[in-house]
Each structure stands twice: as C-alpha cells, then as structure tokens.
Design an enzyme around this catalytic site. Structure first.
Site, PDB file in Angstrom:
ATOM      1  N   HIS A 199       0.889  -1.257  -0.145  1.00 54.81           N
ATOM      2  CA  HIS A 199      -0.005   0.165   0.020  1.00 54.81           C
ATOM      3  C   HIS A 199       0.774   1.250  -0.201  1.00 54.81           C
ATOM      4  O   HIS A 199       0.193   2.306  -0.184  1.00 54.81           O
ATOM      5  CB  HIS A 199      -0.985   0.106   1.285  1.00 54.81           C
ATOM      6  CG  HIS A 199      -2.365   0.608   0.687  1.00 54.81           C
ATOM      7  ND1 HIS A 199      -3.462   0.337   1.537  1.00 54.81           N
ATOM      8  CD2 HIS A 199      -2.731   1.348  -0.194  1.00 54.81           C
ATOM      9  CE1 HIS A 199      -4.578   0.874   0.971  1.00 54.81           C
ATOM     10  NE2 HIS A 199      -4.069   1.628  -0.121  1.00 54.81           N
ATOM     11  N   ASP A 220      -9.989  -0.448   3.476  1.00 53.08           N
ATOM     12  CA  ASP A 220      -8.649  -0.936   4.378  1.00 53.08           C
ATOM     13  C   ASP A 220      -8.858  -1.109   5.589  1.00 53.08           C
ATOM     14  O   ASP A 220     -10.079  -0.367   6.288  1.00 53.08           O
ATOM     15  CB  ASP A 220      -7.794   0.052   4.048  1.00 53.08           C
ATOM     16  CG  ASP A 220      -6.256  -0.500   4.312  1.00 53.08           C
ATOM     17  OD1 ASP A 220      -6.074  -1.426   5.103  1.00 53.08           O
ATOM     18  OD2 ASP A 220      -5.231   0.170   4.068  1.00 53.08           O
ATOM     19  N   HIS A 258      -6.749  -0.572   7.852  1.00 55.50           N
ATOM     20  CA  HIS A 258      -5.651   0.162   8.329  1.00 55.50           C
ATOM     21  C   HIS A 258      -5.896   1.766   7.702  1.00 55.50           C
ATOM     22  O   HIS A 258      -6.082   1.910   6.659  1.00 55.50           O
ATOM     23  CB  HIS A 258      -4.344  -0.348   8.314  1.00 55.50           C
ATOM     24  CG  HIS A 258      -4.125  -1.535   8.868  1.00 55.50           C
ATOM     25  ND1 HIS A 258      -4.393  -2.573   7.840  1.00 55.50           N
ATOM     26  CD2 HIS A 258      -3.824  -2.115  10.041  1.00 55.50           C
ATOM     27  CE1 HIS A 258      -4.064  -3.643   8.524  1.00 55.50           C
ATOM     28  NE2 HIS A 258      -3.698  -3.364   9.595  1.00 55.50           N
ATOM     29  N   ASP A 302      -3.536   4.081   7.614  1.00 58.82           N
ATOM     30  CA  ASP A 302      -2.350   4.325   7.100  1.00 58.82           C
ATOM     31  C   ASP A 302      -1.957   5.751   7.217  1.00 58.82           C
ATOM     32  O   ASP A 302      -1.455   6.513   6.049  1.00 58.82           O
ATOM     33  CB  ASP A 302      -1.885   3.857   5.584  1.00 58.82           C
ATOM     34  CG  ASP A 302      -2.087   2.263   5.630  1.00 58.82           C
ATOM     35  OD1 ASP A 302      -1.966   1.755   6.341  1.00 58.82           O
ATOM     36  OD2 ASP A 302      -2.177   1.831   4.249  1.00 58.82           O
ATOM     37  N   HIS A 342       4.249   0.800   4.185  1.00 60.92           N
ATOM     38  CA  HIS A 342       2.965   0.783   3.576  1.00 60.92           C
ATOM     39  C   HIS A 342       2.099   1.417   4.587  1.00 60.92           C
ATOM     40  O   HIS A 342       0.779   1.264   4.491  1.00 60.92           O
ATOM     41  CB  HIS A 342       2.551  -0.589   3.389  1.00 60.92           C
ATOM     42  CG  HIS A 342       2.563  -1.655   4.561  1.00 60.92           C
ATOM     43  ND1 HIS A 342       2.107  -2.835   4.412  1.00 60.92           N
ATOM     44  CD2 HIS A 342       3.085  -1.417   5.746  1.00 60.92           C
ATOM     45  CE1 HIS A 342       2.137  -3.627   5.705  1.00 60.92           C
ATOM     46  NE2 HIS A 342       2.763  -2.646   6.476  1.00 60.92           N
ATOM     47  N   ASP A 355      -7.476  -2.274  -0.529  1.00 65.20           N
ATOM     48  CA  ASP A 355      -6.627  -3.104   0.062  1.00 65.20           C
ATOM     49  C   ASP A 355      -7.132  -4.638   0.360  1.00 65.20           C
ATOM     50  O   ASP A 355      -8.287  -4.485   0.747  1.00 65.20           O
ATOM     51  CB  ASP A 355      -6.292  -2.486   1.360  1.00 65.20           C
ATOM     52  CG  ASP A 355      -4.953  -3.346   1.977  1.00 65.20           C
ATOM     53  OD1 ASP A 355      -4.850  -4.523   2.136  1.00 65.20           O
ATOM     54  OD2 ASP A 355      -3.946  -2.543   2.572  1.00 65.20           O
ATOM     55  N   ASP A 388      -6.711  -6.364   2.504  1.00 67.68           N
ATOM     56  CA  ASP A 388      -7.468  -6.554   3.969  1.00 67.68           C
ATOM     57  C   ASP A 388      -8.293  -5.770   4.351  1.00 67.68           C
ATOM     58  O   ASP A 388      -8.910  -6.043   5.338  1.00 67.68           O
ATOM     59  CB  ASP A 388      -6.141  -6.303   5.058  1.00 67.68           C
ATOM     60  CG  ASP A 388      -5.551  -4.929   5.141  1.00 67.68           C
ATOM     61  OD1 ASP A 388      -6.549  -4.045   4.787  1.00 67.68           O
ATOM     62  OD2 ASP A 388      -4.561  -4.991   5.748  1.00 67.68           O
ATOM     63  N   GLU A 427      -1.713  -4.723  -1.902  1.00 66.08           N
ATOM     64  CA  GLU A 427      -1.367  -5.794  -0.607  1.00 66.08           C
ATOM     65  C   GLU A 427      -1.867  -7.244  -0.824  1.00 66.08           C
ATOM     66  O   GLU A 427      -1.689  -7.957  -0.127  1.00 66.08           O
ATOM     67  CB  GLU A 427      -2.052  -5.409   0.750  1.00 66.08           C
ATOM     68  CG  GLU A 427      -1.639  -3.938   1.100  1.00 66.08           C
ATOM     69  CD  GLU A 427      -0.083  -4.275   1.722  1.00 66.08           C
ATOM     70  OE1 GLU A 427       0.441  -5.195   2.007  1.00 66.08           O
ATOM     71  OE2 GLU A 427       0.439  -3.066   2.188  1.00 66.08           O
TER      72      GLU A 427
END
Length: 309
Positions: free
Chosen positions: A99, A126, A128, A130, A143, A229, A231, A274
C-alpha cells in the site's frame, strides 16, 4: 480522458512491508485474467507492464525503525508521474504491490484533478488508515504512511517533496477500519477525515454509508480515486495478504460497494494493493480482487462466471 480506456500499470513494490511476496501481485492479477475480464465488458485495455523506480542512494532517518526510505521516495516519485500521465489518458488501475504505492498514485491523480479544476476525493477501503508519518511509525514499515503523505501532513520532509496538490482531509472517506494506532486516531480527529469502521458497517450497512460519500463527491463535482486493500476483506475469503485482520468485509458487502461505485460514474482511478500470492490459496484472493475490479467497471452478477475450486 477516455472513460472506456483502462490502463493497467503493474507496481511490484514490496519495500513498504517487512514480508516478502507483494512484488508478485501484478503477475497474479494478470494470471487471474483481469485484462480479459475488463475487455469482455467492452472496455479498451492497455497494459503498460510494470513500472520501476529510478536508482538512488540509501537514505537514513532519525527514527531508527524506518526502513527502505530511499526506495519509498523513489517509488513515490515514479508513481506520481505515472499516475499524472495515465490519469489524463484513461482510467489507470494500479496493480500492487504493497500500500505504500498509494502515496504516489493519489498524489499524481490529485495533481491531474487540480489541473482540470477539480478536487480529488479518495475512498480508502482498508483495515488500516495508513496515517503514520516517518516520525510516528513504530514498525518502520512504510505501507503505513501513504495516506498521511497524500494529505500533505507533516513528518516527511526533507526526504520527500510535498505533493503538488495535497488531498483535502474532508475529501477522504475510510471504510472498513478495524486496526488503528493511537497516533492515527489523533490524526483522524484533528484532520476531520470521514471514517466508517466495521462496527458502522454492522450497524448501518455499507450501502448507506457509501451512498452518502458518493453524493458528496457528486455534489462537489469531484474526481474519485479508490484504493482497495486486500485486508479490507475478511481473511476467510481473502487469505492472500500479509496483514490479516479478522472481521473484514464480506463477499457481498465488497461487491455491493463496487457495483455502487460503478453506478456513480465518479471513479477515475483504482489501486489494487497488498495482494501477496505467496500467502494465497490457489489464487482465490487474486481471483476475488479481479472480480471486484470487474464489478467496479460494470460487470453485473449475470455476467459473472461460476467457478469450481
């Protein structure tokens, strides 16, 4: 910009994470048939191959946990320019790669939007946010910083030049968060970013949350960049990622989001990030991400082939 022209750009970057394998992501998307899936929708697909950053010398940062800073800076510069160019020619789809690549893709697309007199909006799907910078990251994995960079937040100079057209925080919507560090929580509150975590999805449904954001983008006449992403998805359906966080979006929630994005007509660029094929199971994550990209570009459920695994 030709809305029927999809430009595939492979980004084999893995320096933003401590786990190897993301550099194989672009090949996995191609093997999963992304180009053919888009062509079947009547789109013109141009695959520009994989991008590579220019050479550069290693750079150290006072934060000893930060790794691969020179690589991150070089990838960001190269991707910003590639996104800026492709964003004026068609709809670029960036095949990652970790990412960290979004620092470049978002900043390049924001520059292109600004030159057209528009503001770039970002849908961040996502687990997260980030939102670390080079000073606040404790893992040192870059990332975890791309959104902070794209917003033009402090903590990146003099190692990276500031983005030409920083994205405004109120133009960002993050959906699916379920792993947020204390420093990132403060940034979210102070910046005023719209965030819908998994509890919000559970309570209200992803459709109503996404609809409100898309209406804001449309009302502002904005351009929309989507950063997806792996995840964001529940690891039960998408195991091919190095940062698995339980409790992610379901198959149906993810496809609904993609279908709504297509219906909006607002999307101008897309990150697929990712994917780690080394951790995948018989390509199931690559195939799912490919199907989601096809849904975003207009494939309906009646067009989706049945697969046996």
């Amino acid at each position: 910009m030709d809305e029927k022209r999809c430009i595939l750009i492979g980004v084999p970057v893995q320096e933003g994470t401590s786990r190897l394998g993301c550099d194989m992501g672009p090949s996995a998307y191609r093997a999963a048939g992304l180009g053919g899936a888009l062509t079947s929708l009547g789109l013109v697909v141009e695959d520009r191959g994989n991008i590579a950053p220019p050479p550069g010398e290693a750079v150290a940062h006072p934060n000893p946990s930060v790794t691969n800073l020179s690589d991150f800076a070089r990838w960001t510069s190269a991707l910003s320019e590639a996104a800026y160019r492709a964003g004026g020619e068609g709809l670029p789809i960036f095949l990652g790669g970790d990412h960290s690549l979004s620092a470049g893709t978002i900043s390049g697309m924001s520059r292109r939007a600004a030159e057209a007199g528009r503001e770039l909006h970002v849908l961040w799907l996502d687990a997260h946010p980030d939102l670390h910078n080079l000073e606040t990251t404790t893992s040192g994995n870059l990332h975890g910083v791309p959104m902070a960079y794209a917003l033009g937040l402090k903590g990146f100079g003099p190692y990276l030049p500031p983005p030409v057209a920083p994205v405004k925080p109120h133009n960002v919507c993050m959906i699916g968060l379920r792993s947020v560090d204390p420093a990132e929580r403060r940034t979210i509150r102070e910046a005023g970013i719209t965030v819908h975590d998994m509890r919000a999805i559970d309570e209200f449904g992803i459709g109503i949350l996404l609809k409100a954001f898309l209406e804001r983008v449309a009302a502002a006449g904005g351009w929309l960049h989507v950063s997806l992403d792996v995840d964001f998805l529940d690891p039960g359906i998408a195991p091919g990622v190095g940062t698995t966080v339980p409790g992610g979006a379901t198959f149906r929630e993810a496809h609904l989001a993609m279908e709504m994005l297509h219906d909006s007509g607002l999307v101008r660029s897309l990150d697929l990030v990712e994917l780690n094929p080394f951790l995948d199971e018989r390509g199931r994550t690559a195939i799912l991400m490919t199907d989601l990209a096809a849904s975003l570009m207009g494939r309906s459920v009646l067009d989706r082939p049945t697969r046996s695994f």
